[in-house]
Design a protein around this motif. Structure first.
Motif, PDB file in Angstrom:
ATOM      1  N   PRO A 145       0.820  -1.224   0.000  1.00  0.00           N
ATOM      2  CA  PRO A 145       0.000   0.000   0.000  1.00  0.00           C
ATOM      3  C   PRO A 145       0.851   1.271   0.000  1.00  0.00           C
ATOM      4  O   PRO A 145       0.464   2.282  -0.603  1.00  0.00           O
ATOM      5  CB  PRO A 145      -0.811  -0.120   1.293  1.00  0.00           C
ATOM      6  N   ALA A 146       2.000   1.220   0.662  1.00  0.00           N
ATOM      7  CA  ALA A 146       2.878   2.401   0.700  1.00  0.00           C
ATOM      8  C   ALA A 146       3.438   2.702  -0.685  1.00  0.00           C
ATOM      9  O   ALA A 146       3.437   3.860  -1.138  1.00  0.00           O
ATOM     10  CB  ALA A 146       4.012   2.176   1.691  1.00  0.00           C
ATOM     11  N   TYR A 147       3.897   1.680  -1.401  1.00  0.00           N
ATOM     12  CA  TYR A 147       4.429   1.898  -2.749  1.00  0.00           C
ATOM     13  C   TYR A 147       3.319   2.312  -3.708  1.00  0.00           C
ATOM     14  O   TYR A 147       3.540   3.159  -4.587  1.00  0.00           O
ATOM     15  CB  TYR A 147       5.133   0.637  -3.254  1.00  0.00           C
ATOM     16  N   VAL A 171      12.236  -3.126  -5.418  1.00  0.00           N
ATOM     17  CA  VAL A 171      10.807  -3.360  -5.225  1.00  0.00           C
ATOM     18  C   VAL A 171      10.292  -4.387  -6.233  1.00  0.00           C
ATOM     19  O   VAL A 171       9.486  -5.260  -5.889  1.00  0.00           O
ATOM     20  CB  VAL A 171      10.011  -2.040  -5.294  1.00  0.00           C
ATOM     21  N   LEU A 172      10.765  -4.317  -7.466  1.00  0.00           N
ATOM     22  CA  LEU A 172      10.361  -5.331  -8.449  1.00  0.00           C
ATOM     23  C   LEU A 172      10.809  -6.719  -7.998  1.00  0.00           C
ATOM     24  O   LEU A 172      10.041  -7.686  -8.099  1.00  0.00           O
ATOM     25  CB  LEU A 172      10.947  -5.021  -9.824  1.00  0.00           C
ATOM     26  N   GLU A 173      12.043  -6.831  -7.529  1.00  0.00           N
ATOM     27  CA  GLU A 173      12.525  -8.129  -7.044  1.00  0.00           C
ATOM     28  C   GLU A 173      11.578  -8.683  -5.983  1.00  0.00           C
ATOM     29  O   GLU A 173      11.200  -9.873  -6.015  1.00  0.00           O
ATOM     30  CB  GLU A 173      13.930  -7.976  -6.456  1.00  0.00           C
ATOM     31  N   LYS A 188      -5.017  -6.066  -5.712  1.00  0.00           N
ATOM     32  CA  LYS A 188      -5.606  -4.817  -5.215  1.00  0.00           C
ATOM     33  C   LYS A 188      -4.702  -3.608  -5.434  1.00  0.00           C
ATOM     34  O   LYS A 188      -4.970  -2.534  -4.903  1.00  0.00           O
ATOM     35  CB  LYS A 188      -5.931  -4.956  -3.725  1.00  0.00           C
ATOM     36  N   PHE A 189      -3.658  -3.790  -6.239  1.00  0.00           N
ATOM     37  CA  PHE A 189      -2.678  -2.712  -6.430  1.00  0.00           C
ATOM     38  C   PHE A 189      -2.448  -2.459  -7.919  1.00  0.00           C
ATOM     39  O   PHE A 189      -1.421  -2.858  -8.478  1.00  0.00           O
ATOM     40  CB  PHE A 189      -1.363  -3.072  -5.730  1.00  0.00           C
ATOM     41  N   PRO A 190      -3.371  -1.768  -8.571  1.00  0.00           N
ATOM     42  CA  PRO A 190      -3.256  -1.569 -10.024  1.00  0.00           C
ATOM     43  C   PRO A 190      -2.029  -0.772 -10.441  1.00  0.00           C
ATOM     44  O   PRO A 190      -1.452  -1.033 -11.501  1.00  0.00           O
ATOM     45  CB  PRO A 190      -4.543  -0.826 -10.381  1.00  0.00           C
ATOM     46  N   LEU A 191      -1.624   0.198  -9.637  1.00  0.00           N
ATOM     47  CA  LEU A 191      -0.448   0.992 -10.009  1.00  0.00           C
ATOM     48  C   LEU A 191       0.830   0.157  -9.903  1.00  0.00           C
ATOM     49  O   LEU A 191       1.748   0.313 -10.719  1.00  0.00           O
ATOM     50  CB  LEU A 191      -0.352   2.244  -9.140  1.00  0.00           C
ATOM     51  N   LEU A 192       0.881  -0.718  -8.927  1.00  0.00           N
ATOM     52  CA  LEU A 192       2.032  -1.613  -8.832  1.00  0.00           C
ATOM     53  C   LEU A 192       2.044  -2.638  -9.963  1.00  0.00           C
ATOM     54  O   LEU A 192       3.112  -3.058 -10.416  1.00  0.00           O
ATOM     55  CB  LEU A 192       2.051  -2.324  -7.480  1.00  0.00           C
ATOM     56  N   GLN A 193       0.871  -3.009 -10.444  1.00  0.00           N
ATOM     57  CA  GLN A 193       0.810  -3.885 -11.609  1.00  0.00           C
ATOM     58  C   GLN A 193       1.445  -3.212 -12.816  1.00  0.00           C
ATOM     59  O   GLN A 193       2.233  -3.816 -13.552  1.00  0.00           O
ATOM     60  CB  GLN A 193      -0.639  -4.261 -11.913  1.00  0.00           C
ATOM     61  N   GLY A 194       1.100  -1.940 -13.018  1.00  0.00           N
ATOM     62  CA  GLY A 194       1.697  -1.189 -14.115  1.00  0.00           C
ATOM     63  C   GLY A 194       3.185  -0.971 -13.913  1.00  0.00           C
ATOM     64  O   GLY A 194       3.978  -1.064 -14.857  1.00  0.00           O
ATOM     65  N   LYS A 196       5.222  -2.918 -12.242  1.00  0.00           N
ATOM     66  CA  LYS A 196       5.882  -4.209 -12.511  1.00  0.00           C
ATOM     67  C   LYS A 196       6.110  -4.389 -14.010  1.00  0.00           C
ATOM     68  O   LYS A 196       7.210  -4.788 -14.437  1.00  0.00           O
ATOM     69  CB  LYS A 196       5.024  -5.344 -11.971  1.00  0.00           C
ATOM     70  N   ALA A 197       5.095  -4.091 -14.813  1.00  0.00           N
ATOM     71  CA  ALA A 197       5.223  -4.263 -16.267  1.00  0.00           C
ATOM     72  C   ALA A 197       6.289  -3.324 -16.841  1.00  0.00           C
ATOM     73  O   ALA A 197       7.106  -3.735 -17.668  1.00  0.00           O
ATOM     74  CB  ALA A 197       3.875  -4.013 -16.937  1.00  0.00           C
ATOM     75  N   ARG A 198       6.306  -2.073 -16.396  1.00  0.00           N
ATOM     76  CA  ARG A 198       7.276  -1.096 -16.914  1.00  0.00           C
ATOM     77  C   ARG A 198       8.702  -1.477 -16.573  1.00  0.00           C
ATOM     78  O   ARG A 198       9.592  -1.489 -17.440  1.00  0.00           O
ATOM     79  CB  ARG A 198       6.980   0.302 -16.349  1.00  0.00           C
ATOM     80  N   ILE A 199       8.941  -1.765 -15.296  1.00  0.00           N
ATOM     81  CA  ILE A 199      10.308  -2.042 -14.862  1.00  0.00           C
ATOM     82  C   ILE A 199      10.800  -3.359 -15.458  1.00  0.00           C
ATOM     83  O   ILE A 199      11.974  -3.493 -15.816  1.00  0.00           O
ATOM     84  CB  ILE A 199      10.412  -2.049 -13.326  1.00  0.00           C
ATOM     85  N   SER A 200       9.908  -4.318 -15.592  1.00  0.00           N
ATOM     86  CA  SER A 200      10.292  -5.609 -16.174  1.00  0.00           C
ATOM     87  C   SER A 200      10.717  -5.475 -17.628  1.00  0.00           C
ATOM     88  O   SER A 200      11.432  -6.349 -18.144  1.00  0.00           O
ATOM     89  CB  SER A 200       9.136  -6.609 -16.076  1.00  0.00           C
TER      90      SER A 200
END
Length: 233
Positions: A145-147, A171-173, A188-194, A196-200
């Motif tokens: 939630p913080a990220y 954070v990706l790791e 429940k974390f749509p921004l982290l989903q995005g 993850k895709a960008r950094i990957s």
């Protein structure tokens, strides 16, 4: 390159050399950060407790602990010191002191979660389910939630300064390790989903995520006794 060999007296090739066992542990984040920076490295594995003791007795381990990284003529120990050096050297540590402290805050938090993940396979079988629930709870109610909030508040692609940093790598790791434990951890974390895709898809990271890279697989239960024997006899 994976080598089972002796510690070199002098690093003639100039290539970074990692000394650890053939697994994740505390070296894995170092592997990730080097890979993210586009730095090639060689690995020297010890496979028995006797080989670890020999390394300890060689005098190169300042505090008798691994990871050990040979870099720029130094034999560096202590995971956080090594990571700080790599990040600063390769411009992955922010552009000023305020960005650096934000990066430190984010990576220290994710390393706290990493420690829980790393120790999970060593838990006794009867307590493993409860331990997993604790890790998932901390990930979904404290750290992720913080990220997510950080990404929402500044609306940028990266966690700090709108540029690629060690915070993004680390954070990706952690996200990927959590997904190994609970595949829908980001539901429940749509921004982290995005995120993850960008950094990957950053070229150096994408290369590290390919099969055959020096990224290590998660430790299997059957490997735990061997790892415990190496470090604790």
């Amino acid at each position: 390159m994976c080598i089972k060999g002796k510690l070199t007296g002098k690093n003639m090739s100039g290539k970074v050399k990692l000394h650890y066992f053939n697994g994740r542990g505390r070296m894995e984040t170092i592997r990730w950060l080097l890979a993210g920076a586009g730095v090639e490295f060689e690995e020297y594995f010890f496979e028995t407790r006797e080989e670890l003791i020999k390394l300890q007795q060689s005098g190169v381990l300042l505090f008798q602990q691994v990871p050990l990284v040979e870099i720029d003529g130094m034999k560096m120990v202590q995971t956080r010191a090594i990571l700080n050096y790599i990040a600063a050297k390769h411009n992955l540590y922010g552009k000023d002191l305020k960005e650096r402290v934000l990066i430190d805050m984010y990576v220290e938090a994710t390393m706290d979660l990493n420690d829980l993940i790393m120790r999970h396979p060593m838990q006794p079988p009867e307590g493993r389910e409860k331990n997993l629930a604790l890790i998932v709870d901390k990930a979904t109610n404290r750290y992720f939630p913080a990220y997510e909030k950080v990404l929402k508040d500044h609306g940028q692609d990266y966690l700090v300064g709108n540029q690629f940093s060690r915070a993004d790598v680390q954070v990706l790791e952690t996200i990927l390790m959590m997904e190994e434990m609970k595949p829908d951890i980001l539901a429940k974390f749509p921004l982290l989903q995005g995120f993850k895709a960008r950094i990957s898809n950053i070229p150096t990271i994408k290369k590290f995520l390919q099969p055959g890279s020096q990224r290590k697989s998660k430790i299997e239960e059957k490997m735990v006794p061997q790892v415990m024997k190496i470090f604790y006899g």
